[in-house]
Design a protein around this motif. Structure first.
Motif, PDB file in Angstrom:
ATOM      1  N   VAL A 125      53.162 -16.152  26.056  1.00 30.56           N
ATOM      2  CA  VAL A 125      53.357 -14.709  25.969  1.00 30.56           C
ATOM      3  C   VAL A 125      53.695 -14.364  24.526  1.00 30.56           C
ATOM      4  O   VAL A 125      54.682 -14.853  23.978  1.00 30.56           O
ATOM      5  N   PRO A 126      52.857 -13.535  23.894  1.00 34.15           N
ATOM      6  CA  PRO A 126      53.141 -13.187  22.495  1.00 34.15           C
ATOM      7  C   PRO A 126      54.471 -12.463  22.387  1.00 34.15           C
ATOM      8  O   PRO A 126      54.789 -11.589  23.193  1.00 34.15           O
ATOM      9  N   LYS A 127      55.243 -12.842  21.419  1.00 33.56           N
ATOM     10  CA  LYS A 127      56.536 -12.209  21.208  1.00 33.56           C
ATOM     11  C   LYS A 127      56.470 -11.162  20.105  1.00 33.56           C
ATOM     12  O   LYS A 127      57.441 -10.472  19.849  1.00 33.56           O
ATOM     13  N   SER A 128      55.330 -11.078  19.439  1.00 36.35           N
ATOM     14  CA  SER A 128      55.181 -10.131  18.346  1.00 36.35           C
ATOM     15  C   SER A 128      53.734  -9.694  18.253  1.00 36.35           C
ATOM     16  O   SER A 128      52.811 -10.490  18.476  1.00 36.35           O
ATOM     17  N   GLN A 164      51.308 -11.548  15.902  1.00 34.53           N
ATOM     18  CA  GLN A 164      50.638 -12.805  16.233  1.00 34.53           C
ATOM     19  C   GLN A 164      49.127 -12.662  16.278  1.00 34.53           C
ATOM     20  O   GLN A 164      48.414 -13.658  16.300  1.00 34.53           O
ATOM     21  N   ASP A 177      54.605  -4.665  14.338  1.00 40.03           N
ATOM     22  CA  ASP A 177      55.783  -4.363  15.151  1.00 40.03           C
ATOM     23  C   ASP A 177      56.572  -3.204  14.546  1.00 40.03           C
ATOM     24  O   ASP A 177      56.999  -2.285  15.250  1.00 40.03           O
TER      25      ASP A 177
END
Length: 340
Positions: A69-72, A75, A185
């Motif tokens: 799961v991408p956290k940013s 990415q 972000d």
């Protein structure tokens, strides 16, 4: 054995058949009784059980790989750079395989796949995020206009392109190996904080009201025509007469006019939805009539009627003929959100 009297008075033997119903019943019961032991024996006899079917070999269950799961949002750049490198490796492998098959003097017949390049990916990512915000934070039917320059300035990224290209011009790095200095972000957090909730809706209404005022020249530049039954405003148009085809003799806006027509009717539909004139709002939506179609043509004094509005076409202008009730509602919307 019994005997039967024949017509000639002769006695003929009759074998095996009982002479009356009682004897017949007795013989049937005897047959049933004789059959019971055999049936019971058969029922009691153990039945050979079928050979058990072999259990199928269990299919090995592969544990699904947990998707990272991408956290940013940033990415996307890392993933894209790896995607480019993988494409390059695959292309090199294809070229090497062909040379092994045909020799070193073989010219490869596989083209290296082209990609957008990480710089264009960054540009498009910024544009996409702004477009998402424009639709997500606006009222239904209206697009919120968000300035890309203002967003980049507010997030301190107006010079990201120069910063990205400066090292490559000096020969300090290759563009393929480096992500651009764009913080998606930070950009999205700004959009959400600035336009989320009611802020984006209010701003979209203000933009829409000013657009309607400008297009219908309601800022005092155009004279309003008032009668006992209607209030009219006018919009200048540029239409050309068609000299061929099935619409010969009719007038055509041209493709360049469709954008402002669609925006105007969407804006009016939004305004009357806000003022709770729902029927007029629904009728003015561009998909509900043909005025916004590319192939729309008209003749002078053609009239298109809506609930509380008649639109009359002339060679050089459109007349918007409002009922007094509709005109009051429109002025309420423009007075609430319109700004000089």
């Amino acid at each position: 054995m019994q005997t039967v009297q024949t017509p000639q008075g002769m006695i003929t033997p009759r074998s095996g058949l009982p002479s009356n119903n009682t004897e017949l019943d007795d013989e049937l019961l005897a047959l049933v009784s004789a059959a019971r032991p055999r049936s019971a024996t058969m029922a009691a006899a153990p039945t050979a059980a079928p050979a058990p079917m072999p259990e199928p070999a269990p299919v090995p269950q592969l544990a699904p790989e947990a998707a990272a799961v991408p956290k940013s949002r940033n990415q996307i750049f890392t993933a894209y750079l790896e995607f480019e490198r993988e494409l390059s490796r695959m292309s090199d492998d294809q070229a090497h395989l062909q040379k092994l098959l045909f020799g070193e003097d073989w010219s490869t017949i596989v083209d290296r796949p082209s990609t957008q390049g990480i710089y264009r990916v960054a540009e498009q990512a910024i544009t996409n995020l702004i477009q998402i915000a424009q639709h997500r934070f606006a009222p239904a039917g209206v697009v919120l206009d968000i300035s890309k320059h203002e967003v980049l300035e507010a997030t301190g990224m107006t010079r990201w392109s120069e910063e990205y290209h400066r090292p490559s011009r000096r020969g300090e790095r290759s563009e393929v190996d480096s992500a651009p200095p764009v913080d998606l972000d930070k950009l999205w957090n700004y959009l959400e904080a600035t336009y989320g909730g009611d802020a984006g809706i209010q701003r979209a209404h203000r933009q829409n009201a000013n657009f309607i005022i400008k297009e219908l020249r309601l800022d005092g530049e155009s004279e309003m025509k008032r009668t006992a039954s209607s209030v009219s405003c006018f919009r200048r148009i540029y239409a050309s007469k068609k000299d061929y085809g099935r619409d010969i003799g009719r007038y055509d806006f041209g493709h360049s006019s469709r954008d402002w027509l669609v925006q105007l009717f969407k804006g009016l539909a939004c305004a009357f939805e806000w003022t709770e004139m729902d029927q007029l709002s629904i009728e003015l939506a561009p998909v509900r009539h043909g005025i916004c179609n590319y192939d729309f043509t008209f003749k002078p004094r053609d009239r298109h009627s809506f609930t509380g509005l008649d639109i009359v076409f002339f060679k050089e202008q459109m007349e918007f003929k409002w009922s007094h009730a509709a005109a009051e509602k429109l002025m309420l919307y423009l007075g609430t959100f319109g700004q000089s």
